[in-house]
Write an enzyme that holds these catalytic residues in place. Structure first.
Site, PDB file in Angstrom:
ATOM      1  N   GLN A   1      -8.011  51.113 -28.617  1.00 55.73           N
ATOM      2  CA  GLN A   1      -7.112  49.962 -28.471  1.00 55.73           C
ATOM      3  C   GLN A   1      -6.248  50.059 -27.198  1.00 55.73           C
ATOM      4  O   GLN A   1      -6.010  49.054 -26.546  1.00 55.73           O
ATOM      5  CB  GLN A   1      -6.242  49.847 -29.711  1.00 55.73           C
ATOM      6  CG  GLN A   1      -5.825  48.441 -29.990  1.00 55.73           C
ATOM      7  CD  GLN A   1      -5.446  48.241 -31.448  1.00 55.73           C
ATOM      8  OE1 GLN A   1      -4.406  48.705 -31.884  1.00 55.73           O
ATOM      9  NE2 GLN A   1      -6.285  47.550 -32.192  1.00 55.73           N
ATOM     10  N   PHE A   2      -5.823  51.279 -26.894  1.00 56.28           N
ATOM     11  CA  PHE A   2      -5.105  51.560 -25.643  1.00 56.28           C
ATOM     12  C   PHE A   2      -5.506  52.967 -25.216  1.00 56.28           C
ATOM     13  O   PHE A   2      -5.786  53.805 -26.068  1.00 56.28           O
ATOM     14  CB  PHE A   2      -3.584  51.498 -25.847  1.00 56.28           C
ATOM     15  CG  PHE A   2      -3.061  50.103 -26.050  1.00 56.28           C
ATOM     16  CD1 PHE A   2      -2.606  49.345 -24.980  1.00 56.28           C
ATOM     17  CD2 PHE A   2      -3.047  49.534 -27.313  1.00 56.28           C
ATOM     18  CE1 PHE A   2      -2.136  48.056 -25.160  1.00 56.28           C
ATOM     19  CE2 PHE A   2      -2.582  48.236 -27.505  1.00 56.28           C
ATOM     20  CZ  PHE A   2      -2.129  47.497 -26.424  1.00 56.28           C
TER      21      PHE A   2
ATOM     22  N   HIS B   1       1.637  52.823 -24.198  1.00 60.45           N
ATOM     23  CA  HIS B   1       0.720  51.710 -23.938  1.00 60.45           C
ATOM     24  C   HIS B   1       0.549  51.442 -22.441  1.00 60.45           C
ATOM     25  O   HIS B   1      -0.036  50.439 -22.073  1.00 60.45           O
ATOM     26  CB  HIS B   1       1.224  50.421 -24.591  1.00 60.45           C
ATOM     27  CG  HIS B   1       1.134  50.400 -26.090  1.00 60.45           C
ATOM     28  ND1 HIS B   1       1.878  51.220 -26.886  1.00 60.45           N
ATOM     29  CD2 HIS B   1       0.377  49.649 -26.932  1.00 60.45           C
ATOM     30  CE1 HIS B   1       1.596  50.968 -28.162  1.00 60.45           C
ATOM     31  NE2 HIS B   1       0.688  50.017 -28.211  1.00 60.45           N
TER      32      HIS B   1
ATOM     33  N   GLU C   1     -10.987  49.394 -33.480  1.00 60.13           N
ATOM     34  CA  GLU C   1      -9.951  48.877 -34.364  1.00 60.13           C
ATOM     35  C   GLU C   1      -9.658  47.421 -33.995  1.00 60.13           C
ATOM     36  O   GLU C   1      -9.394  47.128 -32.830  1.00 60.13           O
ATOM     37  CB  GLU C   1      -8.690  49.740 -34.232  1.00 60.13           C
ATOM     38  CG  GLU C   1      -8.910  51.146 -34.773  1.00 60.13           C
ATOM     39  CD  GLU C   1      -7.999  52.218 -34.172  1.00 60.13           C
ATOM     40  OE1 GLU C   1      -7.002  51.864 -33.509  1.00 60.13           O
ATOM     41  OE2 GLU C   1      -8.297  53.411 -34.357  1.00 60.13           O
TER      42      GLU C   1
ATOM     43  N   GLU D   1      -9.523  57.311 -34.516  1.00 57.97           N
ATOM     44  CA  GLU D   1     -10.143  57.437 -33.192  1.00 57.97           C
ATOM     45  C   GLU D   1     -11.092  58.619 -33.094  1.00 57.97           C
ATOM     46  O   GLU D   1     -12.091  58.559 -32.362  1.00 57.97           O
ATOM     47  CB  GLU D   1      -9.077  57.546 -32.099  1.00 57.97           C
ATOM     48  CG  GLU D   1      -8.218  56.297 -31.936  1.00 57.97           C
ATOM     49  CD  GLU D   1      -7.151  56.167 -32.991  1.00 57.97           C
ATOM     50  OE1 GLU D   1      -6.871  57.168 -33.681  1.00 57.97           O
ATOM     51  OE2 GLU D   1      -6.600  55.061 -33.147  1.00 57.97           O
TER      52      GLU D   1
HETATM   53  C1  LIG Z   1      -3.467  56.542 -32.774  1.00 59.14           C
HETATM   54  C2  LIG Z   1      -3.249  55.069 -32.693  1.00 59.14           C
HETATM   55  N1  LIG Z   1      -4.301  54.248 -32.766  1.00 59.14           N
HETATM   56  C3  LIG Z   1      -4.140  52.923 -32.679  1.00 59.14           C
HETATM   57  C4  LIG Z   1      -2.900  52.394 -32.518  1.00 59.14           C
HETATM   58  C5  LIG Z   1      -2.714  50.895 -32.434  1.00 59.14           C
HETATM   59  N2  LIG Z   1      -2.074  50.473 -33.690  1.00 59.14           N
HETATM   60  C6  LIG Z   1      -0.753  50.314 -33.766  1.00 59.14           C
HETATM   61  S1  LIG Z   1      -0.269  50.008 -35.312  1.00 59.14           S
HETATM   62  C7  LIG Z   1      -1.834  50.018 -35.899  1.00 59.14           C
HETATM   63  C8  LIG Z   1      -2.096  49.786 -37.348  1.00 59.14           C
HETATM   64  C9  LIG Z   1      -1.295  50.683 -38.195  1.00 59.14           C
HETATM   65  O1  LIG Z   1      -1.389  50.292 -39.509  1.00 59.14           O
HETATM   66  P1  LIG Z   1      -0.528  50.980 -40.617  1.00 59.14           P
HETATM   67  O2  LIG Z   1      -0.661  52.456 -40.525  1.00 59.14           O
HETATM   68  O3  LIG Z   1      -0.894  50.352 -41.904  1.00 59.14           O
HETATM   69  O4  LIG Z   1       0.984  50.656 -40.231  1.00 59.14           O
HETATM   70  P2  LIG Z   1       1.687  49.220 -40.175  1.00 59.14           P
HETATM   71  O5  LIG Z   1       1.472  48.698 -38.806  1.00 59.14           O
HETATM   72  O6  LIG Z   1       1.112  48.361 -41.212  1.00 59.14           O
HETATM   73  O7  LIG Z   1       3.125  49.520 -40.404  1.00 59.14           O
HETATM   74  C10 LIG Z   1      -2.728  50.285 -34.874  1.00 59.14           C
HETATM   75  C11 LIG Z   1      -4.173  50.374 -35.048  1.00 59.14           C
HETATM   76  C12 LIG Z   1      -1.819  53.284 -32.428  1.00 59.14           C
HETATM   77  N3  LIG Z   1      -0.559  52.852 -32.267  1.00 59.14           N
HETATM   78  N4  LIG Z   1      -2.020  54.612 -32.523  1.00 59.14           N
END
Ligand SMILES: Cc1ncc(C[n+]2csc(CCOP(=O)(O)OP(=O)(O)O)c2C)c(N)n1
Ligand SMILES: [Mg+2]
Lengths: 326, 362
Positions: free
Chosen positions: A82-83, A129, A29, A60
């Site tokens: 990512q973490f 995190h 990601e 994931e």
């Molecule tokens: C399971 C998971 N994978 C990766 C992340 C890292 N991460 C945080 S927000 C995000 C993107 C999320 O996008 P969206 O669902 O469109 O929500 P928005 O941030 O736009 O509100 C990612 C990849 C995470 N928090 N949880």
């Protein structure tokens, strides 16, 4: 030779391996256009294009499962979570398939993939995190589990992990990413997986650690030399699986006194296994019960109190002085 | 006859009632009281100003990383306003505006963002869940909560929020299918803010709408203008009625926009053009609602100024009290609380040695 921090050193490893071997692909990601949230994959998209540097949907399970498939079919995927706290959706694929494919097919299919992820506390991050749950992976037969500690060994170990014929889980101490620089040779360098190193020599006491906590162990060793006139040997494990016990067992036989330092939770943490190996390999040489300084058995706290969770100098020194005086 | 057409009804409605110029489709105008609209407006402003303050505080190093809600206030607040306090609220991590509507004190949000779990404390009996950072992981909880409401004979609806990126996770799909099969009273509210960190909506999914993903699970699904308070309110009201009537879940895709950084740890200049942001700035929800309210003569510029001042004072006070609470919260022993209902002996002894060290340090 260049002075690099760990983030740049990992980037160098990826760049050189992608340059050298077309079968290496990177996926995750935000790893492409953004260059990764920690910039570890910066510049790879521009250099190697979007067929080899895959900006993935937020998925994931698919990232890890797809990596298994890529690896089975002749590629060498380097997949970024990512973490580490978001690797659990992918854990299923690692445990159920990556770890077992060689065994189940009697060597017919193999999964030479690397699952990279930042782990650990200390950078003021959000919930989920800052965890250090390497044991989930180290506990799983079929997976290798690597945790570098400095820019130079991170670079060399990542190259070895990419070339390794088995799935390697590669835990990057995010607190070290930009903490300091070290000379990293331009020319290629590898380090064998499953081999520890002596980070500091000494004959009075053995400190065993890895990853970000290694640096706290080293700091404590310096203090002990200064204030107590005690020379601690510091062993940097580098790999948790396979776990190289020969070096720390040899050291323990020489010093008779051991302290283990890690930020993972205490119960069923890596120190438990290390103590078991010491019992098997060095019991009759030990002059004091082995002690461990670890993260507590609580949820890793929000950032204002994360340092309270982590082993600190006070706790490490108290344990070291304890085993010296036992 | 090996190839037959399977007849499927596949159409996604797009609902817009109050457009970006402030023009209204009277035929669709939902029945919302003046007071509710003014409350919605006030809360949207509060959310926006609190967001701005938090950004400043974060840049000054006084609080940590957070995900701003800027631009998404209508999707969140109008949705919550269409539900009752007894309904369940299952947020992701960007729902500051919705949380404020639910009555969570701004001071608590600040305390949490300053790194103290006390700020995340939820009163027993509350129907709010804490924020959920692992993307999409909260969506199945909503299905469980909704099913439990049905089983317990309670007239409650559950709403869960998530982003466009979340629709790529397995948790989203599993939860939707589950809810559909069990006909649970759940509203799945997707805030399509066009970005998942650096991944644009167009690359997250090849589907033309995210709403249509619900149709695959036989869930009534629609798209609404997520910056349009009236449309969001109407869609959620309808979905809630359907849920209360025992007809199961609804998926609502609110088309909106993330007007600022993903989180304060993010640098969008690496992946998106300012032009796009400016285009969406023109469609942002607060000014639009103000135009509407002013046309109705329910709100004047003077009243807005007064409100802005009040809110500024409220935000100042929230930070002051958060700050005071932080000062009074020095003992970190709390990190050992609430791991279990009853702290096991081994953990209690870890706390004890931690506490002893604190005492020695004094
Ligand atoms: C399971 C998971 N994978 C990766 C992340 C890292 N991460 C945080 S927000 C995000 C993107 C999320 O996008 P969206 O669902 O469109 O929500 P928005 O941030 O736009 O509100 C990612 C990849 C995470 N928090 N949880
Ligand atoms: Mg989004």
């Amino acid at each position: 030779m260049a002075e690099l921090n760990m983030a740049d050193a990992l980037n160098l490893a990826l760049t050189q391996e992608m340059e050298k071997d077309d079968s290496v692909v990177v996926l995750g990601e935000d790893v492409g256009v953004d260059g990764g949230v920690f910039r570890i994959t910066d510049g790879l998209l521009e250099r190697y294009g979007e067929r080899r540097v895959i900006d993935s949907p937020v998925a994931e399970t698919a990232l890890t499962g797809v990596s298994v498939g890529l690896a089975i079919n002749g590629l060498k995927p380097v997949c970024e979570m990512q973490f580490s706290g978001f690797s659990y959706q992918g854990f299923h694929q690692m445990e159920a398939h990556a770890a077992r494919m060689r065994w189940r097919t009697r060597g017919g299919h193999t999964v030479p993939m690397v699952l990279r992820m930042p782990y650990g506390a200390g950078v003021h991050a959000l919930e989920h995190h800052s965890e250090s749950k390497e044991v989930f992976y180290a506990h799983t037969p079929g997976l290798k589990m690597v945790v570098p500690s400095t820019p130079r060994n991170a670079r060399a170990l990542l190259v070895s992990a990419i070339r390794d014929p088995d799935p390697v889980v590669f835990f990057e101490p995010k607190a070290v990413y930009r903490a300091f620089r070290e000379e990293v040779p331009d020319e290629e360098e590898t380090l064998p997986l499953g081999e520890s190193r002596v980070a500091r020599e000494g004959d009075d006491l053995t400190l065993i650690s890895y990853g970000a906590m290694l640096h706290r162990a080293l700091e404590a060793a310096d203090t002990l030399a200064e204030e107590d006139g005690v020379e601690a040997e510091v062993i940097d494990l580098l790999s948790l699986s396979p776990l190289d016990h020969s070096r720390f067992a040899e050291s323990a036989r020489r010093t008779g006194r051991v302290v283990i330092v890690h930020e993972a939770h205490r119960t069923f943490g890596p120190a438990g296994e290390i103590m078991a190996r010491l019992t098997e390999e060095a019991f009759y040489y030990l002059e004091a019960p082995v002690r461990r300084v670890t993260g507590f058995d609580t949820i890793v706290p929000l950032f204002a109190r994360e340092q309270d969770y982590l082993p600190d100098q006070e706790r490490i020194l108290a344990a070291a002085r304890g085993v010296l005086n036992d | 006859m090996p190839r037959k057409r399977v007849r499927l009804e596949h159409a996604v409605e797009y609902l817009s009632i109050l457009d970006e110029k402030g023009r209204v489709d009277d035929k669709l105008e939902p029945d919302i009281s003046k007071q509710t609209l003014l409350d919605i407006h006030r809360m949207m402003l509060l959310s926006r100003r609190l967001d701005e303050r938090m950004l400043t505080l974060q840049r000054q190093g006084r609080i940590g990383t957070f995900a701003p809600a800027k631009g998404q206030e209508a999707s969140q607040i109008a949705a919550m306003a269409a539900l009752s306090g007894d309904d369940w609220f299952v947020p992701a991590f960007r729902e500051t505006a919705a949380m404020l509507w639910r009555g969570i004190p701004p001071e608590n949000l600040l305390l949490y963002n300053a790194g103290y779990s006390e700020g995340g404390a939820i009163e027993e009996g509350s129907h709010d869940l804490p924020i959920s950072i692992p993307v999409a992981s909260q969506i199945p909880h909503a299905v469980g909560i909704g099913y439990a409401s049905g089983l317990r004979g309670l007239d409650e609806v559950t709403i869960t929020f998530f982003g466009d990126g979340a629709t790529s996770e397995g948790d989203f799909h599993e939860a939707l299918n589950f809810a559909s099969v069990l006909k649970t009273p759940v509203i799945f509210l997707c805030q399509n803010n066009h970005w998942a960190i650096s991944m644009p909506r167009g690359r997250q999914s090849e589907s033309r709408t995210l709403a249509q993903k619900g149709l695959a699970y036989a869930i009534p699904s629609l798209q609404v203008d997520g910056n349009d308070v009236l449309a969001v309110y109407a869609a959620v009201q309808e979905a809630a009625q359907r849920a209360r009537d025992g007809e199961g879940p609804t998926l609502i895709e609110c088309v909106t926009y993330r007007l600022t950084v993903h989180t304060t740890a993010d640098d969008p200049s690496k992946y998106r053009d300012e032009e796009e942001v400016e285009k969406w700035q023109g469609r942002e929800p607060i000014a639009r609602l103000q135009t509407y309210l002013k046309k109705k003569r329910w709100l004047s510029d003077k009243q807005i100024d007064k409100l802005e001042k009040e809110i500024e004072g409220q935000v100042d006070k929230a930070w002051e009290s958060a700050h005071e609470r932080i000062e009074s919260l020095s003992d970190s022993q709390v990190i050992f609380d609430h791991v279990y209902a009853e702290t096991p002996e081994y953990l209690e002894s870890q706390r004890q040695s931690f506490a002893d060290r604190l005492k020695e340090g004094e």
